[in-house]
Design an enzyme around this catalytic site. Structure first.
Site, PDB file in Angstrom:
ATOM      1  CB  THR A 182     -25.210  12.767 -47.486  1.00 45.59           C
ATOM      2  OG1 THR A 182     -25.736  13.647 -46.504  1.00 45.59           O
ATOM      3  CG2 THR A 182     -23.735  12.599 -47.260  1.00 45.59           C
ATOM      4  CE1 TYR A 191     -22.517  16.320 -44.875  1.00 51.23           C
ATOM      5  CE2 TYR A 191     -23.719  16.371 -46.940  1.00 51.23           C
ATOM      6  CZ  TYR A 191     -23.639  16.016 -45.606  1.00 51.23           C
ATOM      7  OH  TYR A 191     -24.684  15.372 -45.007  1.00 51.23           O
ATOM      8  CB  SER A 210     -33.991  14.181 -46.933  1.00 46.48           C
ATOM      9  OG  SER A 210     -33.465  13.763 -45.707  1.00 46.48           O
ATOM     10  CB  THR A 234     -29.806   9.283 -44.171  1.00 42.09           C
ATOM     11  OG1 THR A 234     -29.073  10.352 -43.560  1.00 42.09           O
ATOM     12  CG2 THR A 234     -28.947   8.567 -45.189  1.00 42.09           C
ATOM     13  CG  ASP A 235     -31.123  14.119 -41.815  1.00 44.96           C
ATOM     14  OD1 ASP A 235     -30.410  13.210 -41.346  1.00 44.96           O
ATOM     15  OD2 ASP A 235     -30.729  15.298 -41.919  1.00 44.96           O
ATOM     16  CE  LYS A 283     -29.251   9.735 -40.077  1.00 39.50           C
ATOM     17  NZ  LYS A 283     -29.009  10.985 -40.806  1.00 39.50           N
ATOM     18  CD  GLU A 341     -55.313   4.971 -18.310  1.00 38.06           C
ATOM     19  OE1 GLU A 341     -55.079   6.032 -18.900  1.00 38.06           O
ATOM     20  OE2 GLU A 341     -54.638   4.554 -17.353  1.00 38.06           O
TER      21      GLU A 341
HETATM   22  N1  DAS Z   1     -28.337  16.172 -45.399  1.00 38.85           N
HETATM   23  C1  DAS Z   1     -29.073  15.115 -44.778  1.00 38.85           C
HETATM   24  C2  DAS Z   1     -30.270  14.713 -45.610  1.00 38.85           C
HETATM   25  O1  DAS Z   1     -30.345  15.074 -46.751  1.00 38.85           O
HETATM   26  C3  DAS Z   1     -28.254  13.943 -44.379  1.00 38.85           C
HETATM   27  C4  DAS Z   1     -28.130  12.828 -45.375  1.00 38.85           C
HETATM   28  O2  DAS Z   1     -28.325  12.930 -46.553  1.00 38.85           O
HETATM   29  O3  DAS Z   1     -27.753  11.765 -44.947  1.00 38.85           O
HETATM   30  O4  DAS Z   1     -31.087  14.028 -45.091  1.00 38.85           O
END
Ligand code: DAS
Length: 331
Positions: free
Chosen positions: A19, A32, A65, A98-99, A171, A289
């Site tokens: 992003t 987007y 990502s 971010t993913d 995240k 355990e």
């Molecule tokens: N499109 C997602 C990614 O690339 C979201 C992001 O970039 O925040 O992980």
């Protein structure tokens, strides 16, 4: 401390997309496309803000990502390893979606030395959105990567004016600019375009890489626990070639009795089983355990990060549960 020690540092930018390089084509649009702005254009925009650091860009990928994969990890690893040895480079910034940023960050943290800063940065809003966070996060990341005090802290993630270590970063929100949290430690520094304050000393000065970067990533699926689950949920993961299973368990890494028993059978047949939690925060500690069943407790790592640590260890030929437990226990 408000000024980078090395205010004219040479920073290598490795762009992967996400992003932070995404555009919608209109400031008020929701949809987007990630990875639309090339790294040279991105650097030009940053330079125009009057940055002191010298930036050199390399576009490694232009993906969201969610499509991150081992080949690209390998390219990133090699580029970072070269930069660690290159006297012309003072620090590295990786732009990343971010993913899966937490997985990439931990993988690089486990496989690279800590002699120079390596900083991942992303954004929650595309570059042309109203209130976009990308350029601010990027400028903050440059400030961190240019600071001599950033080395010796492992790989770092910069988002929303905070610095979080790779081991802790996760995240925690699907939207909003404050999407990341650190656990067990929250931020280790506060950063803005004009300030950087560390909350403690570096802890890993000159630490060599802990593990070799995997030639091949072993098959390690994640088993997500849910009420009423049956053993077929485990059985379908125990394909030929499965080397480990990470349980995303209830609470402190729990699962129904029938599932625990099936996982104990898996552990007996040399599949390494790690108990993590589907709950966002809290430690998963060893229970008595675990000794009987041959399980490993994930401690502070969530399931996706427990999977990365386990894959890196298995790829290095380490499959003794006691040794693997030690790596989960240490910070
Ligand atoms: N499109 C997602 C990614 O690339 C979201 C992001 O970039 O925040 O992980």
């Amino acid at each position: 401390m408000n000024n980078p020690k090395n205010s004219s540092a040479n920073i290598l930018i490795l762009a992967t997309g996400g992003t932070i390089a995404g555009t919608a084509g209109a400031a008020l649009k929701r949809d987007y496309r990630p990875g639309q702005i090339g790294i040279d254009a991105f650097i030009q925009q940053a330079d125009a803000l009057g940055l002191k650091a010298r930036l050199t860009g390399r576009e490694v990928a232009a993906i969201g990502s969610e499509d991150m994969h081992p080949d690209l990890w390998s390219t990133l690893y090699s580029a970072c390893a070269e930069a660690m040895d290159d006297p012309q480079v003072d620090g590295v910034v990786i732009t990343h979606g971010t993913d899966t940023a937490e997985e990439t960050a931990l993988l690089l943290d486990l496989t690279l030395p800590t002699n120079k800063p390596i900083v991942l940065v992303g954004a929650m809003r595309p570059a042309d959105a109203v209130g976009s966070d990308g350029m601010r996060n990027f400028v903050n990341a440059i400030r961190v990567a240019a600071d001599g005090d950033a080395s010796g802290r492992g790989v770092l993630l910069v988002m929303s004016d905070r610095v979080i270590s790779a081991r802790d970063a996760r995240k925690a929100r699907t939207s909003g600019t404050d999407a990341f949290r650190g656990f067990p430690r929250d931020s280790i520094a506060s950063v803005t375009p004009s300030s950087l304050d560390w909350f403690g000393d570096p802890w890993a000065t000159d630490r060599p890489a802990r593990f070799a970067f995997p030639d091949k990533f072993p098959t390690v699926p994640i088993l997500y626990a849910y009420a009423g689950m049956q053993t077929d949920a485990v059985d379908c993961l125990m394909q030929d070639g499965t080397k480990g299973i990470v349980l995303a368990g209830f609470g402190e890494g729990n699962a129904p009795g029938i599932i625990r028993r099936r996982l104990a059978e898996a552990a007996e047949s040399e599949i390494v089983v790690v108990r993590a939690s589907r709950v966002d925060e809290g430690l998963v500690d060893r229970e008595s355990e675990d000794d009987e069943s041959g399980f490993i407790a994930a401690r502070g790592l969530n399931p996706v990060k427990a999977r990365i640590l386990l894959q890196v260890m298995l790829a290095s030929g380490i499959n003794d549960p006691a040794l693997i437990q030690q790596a989960f226990d240490r910070r």
